[in-house]
Design a protein around this motif. Structure first.
Motif, PDB file in Angstrom:
ATOM      1  N   SER A   1       0.828  -1.222   0.000  1.00 53.41           N
ATOM      2  CA  SER A   1       0.000   0.000   0.000  1.00 53.41           C
ATOM      3  C   SER A   1       0.860   1.270   0.000  1.00 53.41           C
ATOM      4  O   SER A   1       0.409   2.335  -0.401  1.00 53.41           O
TER       5      SER A   1
ATOM      6  N   SER B   1       1.067   4.934  -6.564  1.00 51.04           N
ATOM      7  CA  SER B   1       0.305   4.430  -7.721  1.00 51.04           C
ATOM      8  C   SER B   1       1.101   4.609  -9.009  1.00 51.04           C
ATOM      9  O   SER B   1       1.043   3.771  -9.905  1.00 51.04           O
TER      10      SER B   1
ATOM     11  N   GLN C   1      -1.056  -9.114  -3.596  1.00 50.26           N
ATOM     12  CA  GLN C   1      -1.356  -7.754  -3.110  1.00 50.26           C
ATOM     13  C   GLN C   1      -1.103  -6.725  -4.217  1.00 50.26           C
ATOM     14  O   GLN C   1      -1.874  -5.784  -4.385  1.00 50.26           O
TER      15      GLN C   1
ATOM     16  N   ARG D   1      -3.999  -4.344  -5.944  1.00 45.09           N
ATOM     17  CA  ARG D   1      -3.888  -2.875  -6.016  1.00 45.09           C
ATOM     18  C   ARG D   1      -3.927  -2.382  -7.444  1.00 45.09           C
ATOM     19  O   ARG D   1      -4.557  -1.367  -7.753  1.00 45.09           O
ATOM     20  N   LYS D   2      -3.265  -3.099  -8.345  1.00 38.24           N
ATOM     21  CA  LYS D   2      -3.274  -2.720  -9.762  1.00 38.24           C
ATOM     22  C   LYS D   2      -4.695  -2.757 -10.316  1.00 38.24           C
ATOM     23  O   LYS D   2      -5.101  -1.882 -11.086  1.00 38.24           O
TER      24      LYS D   2
ATOM     25  N   LYS E   1      -6.653   4.806  -4.498  1.00 38.04           N
ATOM     26  CA  LYS E   1      -6.570   4.901  -3.026  1.00 38.04           C
ATOM     27  C   LYS E   1      -5.941   6.214  -2.649  1.00 38.04           C
ATOM     28  O   LYS E   1      -5.008   6.643  -3.281  1.00 38.04           O
TER      29      LYS E   1
END
Length: 195
Positions: free
Chosen positions: A28, A32, A181, A185-186, A195
């Motif tokens: 996290s 990005s 993970q 997220r991707k 996010k």
């Protein structure tokens, strides 16, 4: 000899379980931009390096020994006739100190592995990257300390082996959750939910 009981402060399994929880946090924290711009294999490798734990390695070929004269308190020696054991009774002797350098995560020396016996080794102290073992003996017989040290070193090897078995397993297993993970997220980023 000093009395730090090694491999005794924390439960290694619980510690590694907690470390696994850090995987989601580490992923996290990747921006990005980095997540979409950097090659996935590169990102997986980088996060694995960050999350892996360095196993303990005893550098036995670098063990050094030091000796000094000292006074040895023999009041608790059952082979000696001592009238009053409530007070120290000193005799001339030597203090022999063995230094065992190691690499890896020093905190592992405080962790109890899932496989163990009820006789963890003791050390006089843990320096930065060195275990210190001190022996006091009456007279000048260094060989007497070598036998005791070799026994302790054997115990130490065994416990380090047990710890490293768990560490190697943890290190080999983190790639799968790291990948999943990153993929999760991707997917969020690609679907437009930033996010």
């Amino acid at each position: 000899m000093g009395s730090i009981l090694l491999f005794n402060n924390y439960d290694l399994s619980a510690l590694l379980e907690n470390q696994k929880q850090q995987i989601a946090k580490a992923v996290s924290e990747v921006s990005s931009q980095q997540l979409t711009a950097v090659d996935q294999e590169e990102l997986v490798s980088e996060l694995k390096r960050k999350l892996q734990i360095a196993p303990l390695v005893l550098m036995e070929d670098e063990i050094s020994v030091d000796q000094t004269e000292t006074k040895v308190d023999v009041r608790n020696d059952p082979t000696r006739y001592i009238r009053d054991r409530s007070r120290p009774v000193y005799m001339d002797g030597i203090k022999v100190i063995y230094y065992v350098p190691f690499s890896g995560e020093a905190e592992l020396l405080k962790c109890s592995p899932s496989q163990f016996n009820h006789n963890p080794p003791r050390a006089t102290s843990i320096e930065k990257n060195e275990l210190v073992f001190e022996y006091n003996v009456v007279g000048r017989d260094i060989a007497q300390t070598k036998t005791a040290f070799e026994r302790t070193l054997g115990d130490l090897r065994q416990w380090v082996g047990w710890v490293n078995t768990q560490i190697e397993q943890y290190n080999s297993e983190i790639e799968v959750p790291v990948r999943s993970q990153i993929a999760a997220r991707k997917q969020i980023l690609e679907s437009g939910w930033h996010k």
